[in-house]
Write a protein that holds these residues in place. Sequence first.
Motif, PDB file in Angstrom:
ATOM      1  N   UNK A 113      -4.293  -9.973  -3.877  1.00  3.44           N
ATOM      2  CA  UNK A 113      -3.399  -9.087  -4.943  1.00  3.44           C
ATOM      3  C   UNK A 113      -3.308  -7.852  -4.892  1.00  3.44           C
ATOM      4  N   UNK A 114      -1.929  -7.170  -4.911  1.00  2.00           N
ATOM      5  CA  UNK A 114      -1.896  -5.652  -4.972  1.00  2.00           C
ATOM      6  C   UNK A 114      -1.125  -5.391  -3.690  1.00  2.00           C
ATOM      7  N   UNK A 115      -0.495  -4.170  -3.561  1.00  4.57           N
ATOM      8  CA  UNK A 115       0.236  -3.903  -2.534  1.00  4.57           C
ATOM      9  C   UNK A 115      -0.481  -3.471  -1.271  1.00  4.57           C
ATOM     10  N   UNK A 116       0.097  -3.906  -0.163  1.00 13.18           N
ATOM     11  CA  UNK A 116      -0.316  -3.795   1.130  1.00 13.18           C
ATOM     12  C   UNK A 116      -0.884  -2.530   1.525  1.00 13.18           C
ATOM     13  N   UNK A 117      -0.152  -1.715   1.151  1.00 15.39           N
ATOM     14  CA  UNK A 117      -0.686  -0.246   1.764  1.00 15.39           C
ATOM     15  C   UNK A 117      -1.896   0.319   1.047  1.00 15.39           C
ATOM     16  N   UNK A 118      -2.117  -0.249  -0.056  1.00 13.35           N
ATOM     17  CA  UNK A 118      -3.358   0.104  -1.070  1.00 13.35           C
ATOM     18  C   UNK A 118      -4.613  -0.719  -0.343  1.00 13.35           C
ATOM     19  N   UNK A 119      -4.397  -1.775   0.173  1.00  5.23           N
ATOM     20  CA  UNK A 119      -5.469  -2.653   1.028  1.00  5.23           C
ATOM     21  C   UNK A 119      -5.515  -1.919   2.398  1.00  5.23           C
ATOM     22  N   UNK A 120      -4.623  -1.445   3.013  1.00  6.88           N
ATOM     23  CA  UNK A 120      -4.903  -0.638   4.120  1.00  6.88           C
ATOM     24  C   UNK A 120      -5.589   0.530   3.832  1.00  6.88           C
ATOM     25  N   UNK A 121      -5.503   1.388   2.778  1.00  7.73           N
ATOM     26  CA  UNK A 121      -5.946   2.436   2.354  1.00  7.73           C
ATOM     27  C   UNK A 121      -7.551   2.261   2.150  1.00  7.73           C
ATOM     28  N   UNK A 122      -7.724   1.127   1.405  1.00  2.00           N
ATOM     29  CA  UNK A 122      -9.127   0.836   1.103  1.00  2.00           C
ATOM     30  C   UNK A 122      -9.911   0.366   2.645  1.00  2.00           C
ATOM     31  N   UNK A 123      -9.178  -0.251   3.426  1.00  2.00           N
ATOM     32  CA  UNK A 123      -9.653  -0.643   4.643  1.00  2.00           C
ATOM     33  C   UNK A 123     -10.168   0.542   5.421  1.00  2.00           C
ATOM     34  N   UNK A 124      -9.249   1.651   5.250  1.00  2.00           N
ATOM     35  CA  UNK A 124      -9.424   2.866   5.953  1.00  2.00           C
ATOM     36  C   UNK A 124     -10.571   3.732   5.312  1.00  2.00           C
ATOM     37  N   UNK A 125     -10.718   3.633   3.856  1.00  2.00           N
ATOM     38  CA  UNK A 125     -12.147   4.390   3.139  1.00  2.00           C
ATOM     39  C   UNK A 125     -13.151   3.522   3.865  1.00  2.00           C
ATOM     40  N   UNK A 126     -13.183   2.113   3.959  1.00  3.56           N
ATOM     41  CA  UNK A 126     -14.393   1.549   4.566  1.00  3.56           C
ATOM     42  C   UNK A 126     -14.750   1.904   6.139  1.00  3.56           C
TER      43      UNK A 126
END
Lengths: 490, 507
Positions: free
Chosen positions: A108-121
């Motif tokens: 759930x949520x926008x893909x680019x936000x998941x990408x950003x979270x992965x990048x933060x990880x």
Amino acid sequence: MTGRPPVASIAVLGAGIVGLSAAIAFARALPGLSVTVIETPPDPAALADRMPGTLPSIATFHDRIGLGEADLIAAGATHRIGTRLSDWRHDGAPLVLAHGDRGAAVAPGAFHQHWLNARRAGRVAAFDAFSSAAVLAAADRFVHPSDDPASPLSKFGYALRLDPPRYRDLLRALARHLRIVPTIGDLAGVERHPDGGVAALLLTDGRRIAADLYLDCSGPAARLRMSVGTGRADWGAFLPVDRLLIGTAPPQPPTPTDDLVALPTGWRFARPLRDRTLVGLAYVAGQTPDSSARRILPAGDETVVVAPGALADPWAHNVLALGDAAVALDPLGDANLHLAHAAILRAIDLLPGRDFGATELAEYNRRSHRQAIRVRAFQAAHYHPTGRTRGPFWKGLHRLPRPDDLAHTLDQFAHRGRLPFYEDESFDPDDWHGLLLGLGIMPNVPDPIASATAPATLLPALDRLVDGIAALPARLPPYPAYLAQLERRR
Amino acid sequence: MTGIDRTRVVVLGGGTAGWMTAAALVRLLPTACTVDLVESAEIGIVGVGEATLPHIRAFVQRLGLDEADFMRATHATFKLGIDFRDFGAIGDSYIHPFGTFGRPLADVGFHHYWLRLAKEGRAGPIGDYSVAVAAAKGHRFAIPDGPADDLAASFGYAYQFDANLFGPYLRRFAEEHGARRTEGRVQSIDRHPETGDVRAVRLNTGMTIEGDLFVDCSGFRSLLLGDAMAEPWEDWSRWLPCDRAVAMPCASPAGPIEPYTRATAKSAGWQWRIPLQHRVGNGYVYSSAHLDDQAAADALVRSVEGAPLADPRFLKFRAGRRRNSWVGNVVGVGLASGFLEPLESTSIYLAQMAITQLIELFPQRAGTDGIAAGDRAEYNRMVDMEYDRIRDFLILHYHATRRDDSDFWNHVRTMDIPDTLAEKMDLFRRAGRVAHYSQGLFLEPSWIAVYLGQGIVPQAWDQRADGPALDTLERAVGKLRTQVADTAAAMPDHAAFLAHRNATIAA
């Protein structure tokens, strides 16, 4: 008959790509309309008439006027899946602008936000690696998108790279088929109605041409439209390029990918056509003398003055400005013809009666303005100073003011990765995400919806996506072979 | 994310807006917030909007609620539109459908061709070309289905439900997902001496509830946004003069259950009729300057079609909104932030829209990071846009009338209207064009329904609609009319559809 005197005749000033496109579209939509096209000397600064790049929206326009893709390929067009921007980022890594979905519904949520979270990880592939169109573009591959929504080769758009003179010839042939034959002439003056509208065009050879509606497709000077009222906004403060040096280089193998390369003085482009390559250098005259520009781009042989700006009211009385006469853009982004096409279709959709009622023109002008400023925002975002800083052109960018709507977009995006809603956007959220993230604008705050998914579940899903997309280009033939295949099939 | 990072949200008020807010936050932002809801059983709820708009389905789906279960619990019926009677003139009626009219032909909207035919007297009423209208009239319903350009998919639907049951339904859901409910009435509000932000609410029970973000769902009282933050009120009663309602449910009359809401214009306002599974909701919305309460209640009681199930209940309100809906760390949702009368069933939509925007712009870690001014401004921009568009649409229903039978109608017919609406009306009057926007409520078909339904006849139409020969056009449009009627006739009866649904759940 409609309850008011309808527009029965139009006169089009300018027989470039925009003028012919308008004449054809009006004639197609309104059989019986009398259409006169006046072929004025082309204005070299009319970029919509001479830039080969287009956006995916061109297919809609071609559908409306009855041109198929095969006709266009036969007229020298090639497919355009994306643009590679090199040396544009501060780290020199290329970024690719392509049209289509990025990522997938991983949680759930926008893909680019998941990408950003992965990048933060701490570990994620480049954002472009999640776009099949961008990955194909980076590998100079193209295939028509699949109709099967489950295919990784669906959900992207593509455009065409035109060979402008041949495309114009194709439009001339189509116009002739509709019994529209441009007449050579030039504007000497206009005869006005008492209400302020135009009663007739007076040509230099003494002819007088009268119509109900006049389309000014004569280029950025908008000589006809300016005769009934002024009000051109100068966008030069937001879009710094004011010179374009263009020329022709030897042909390269066809590719679906355009190249834009940042240089210390600005940027250069290469648009491979079938029998030659169009090259150009965009720069600022105050920083780089024209003579230096020619040394940087030896193939350049024509200097064009670029003056971005727009008429506040492209439609005034019975005169409608189209193309560069209405909006002159930066040479970036391939939106010149897109805006012209959108304006032509909008004018047909909102065509008033012969009284040209103020509310109807106001609706047209309002929508045109909304659309134009968002294209301006997208172009101006390319010059956001998070990218390259070497060279006078790029050093100067941090002093550049930003239009309010772009400042709003950048603030919201830099803060939380959100794009504020604007009416009549030409570039969809995936386009904006690709550009802004590609330029290295990394939002500060994680998205609360996307953050409900833990990195442990997210990262493997992202890895699978990247692997799947990365394998795509190798499954496709090189573009020259693909193109040859298409041509054989004809 | 650790507990300390979560934004502590306090929702004040447990009506429809309050429980919608709590349910959405705990469901969609499970790791970003904690939710405390404060309500008092002593304070009644307004229970606005028994009728809804199709957008509610997105809310139901996003929360993951089961439609059939939710409908059974709230005694809900399906809604295909609103039947407006006596608005343009006494005796006139039209349905504003949740769906399109006809299909575009050669890129030109259907209504342009219809205008041409209608002028020659060669077309039926515009509603004859809408599946939603035809189904509503035949008391039929089916879930829209099929390819996008199929007539069987040419409409949407909403629900008519018992708002007094909707809140409790969402309460169960919200509590299951972690929302905490505290019983009590607010005694005082503790605010930060410098920033003015709300730090806590103290209750009559002696409890203090602290928070980082306060969502004011206290209804018309607007305890936090209006009282504590003193956000000014923007009054719209000069355009929307109705300021009272009297409501009274009655028993369902024998016969079919209408899959639509009815709004009947009266001498000083209008009356709603909302059929639920087990009863009918009725109410008279009126202007107190033109009618006294007793007369309104008498008129309502006289006109209902079944045995009254309660005494008439009065509500007071005024049209308008707080200048800003988000001030400091206080967000108003529902009536606490503004009110537009229920003529187009927008109350629940407005609460839903506010919640959706709040989630989009939710302040993470508000306890430590505070709230970004840009997020607040963006929220207020989006809310403004929605309110302004709905406002114009509502005013149209009053202003576009030929009624001259009462002071009320004389007033609204002749009053000054917002310039934005005057321009929209002129645009339509000239050639049937609808001012374009892509986001928000009431897109083109809605405006067309109300313009035409209330007697605004365009002087002309899109020139391209003159293309086809009149006979050819009449045949094509006639065929469409038959297809629309056939599509509606193939749908099950609405009451039977509901009974089947309920039986399926029971089994």
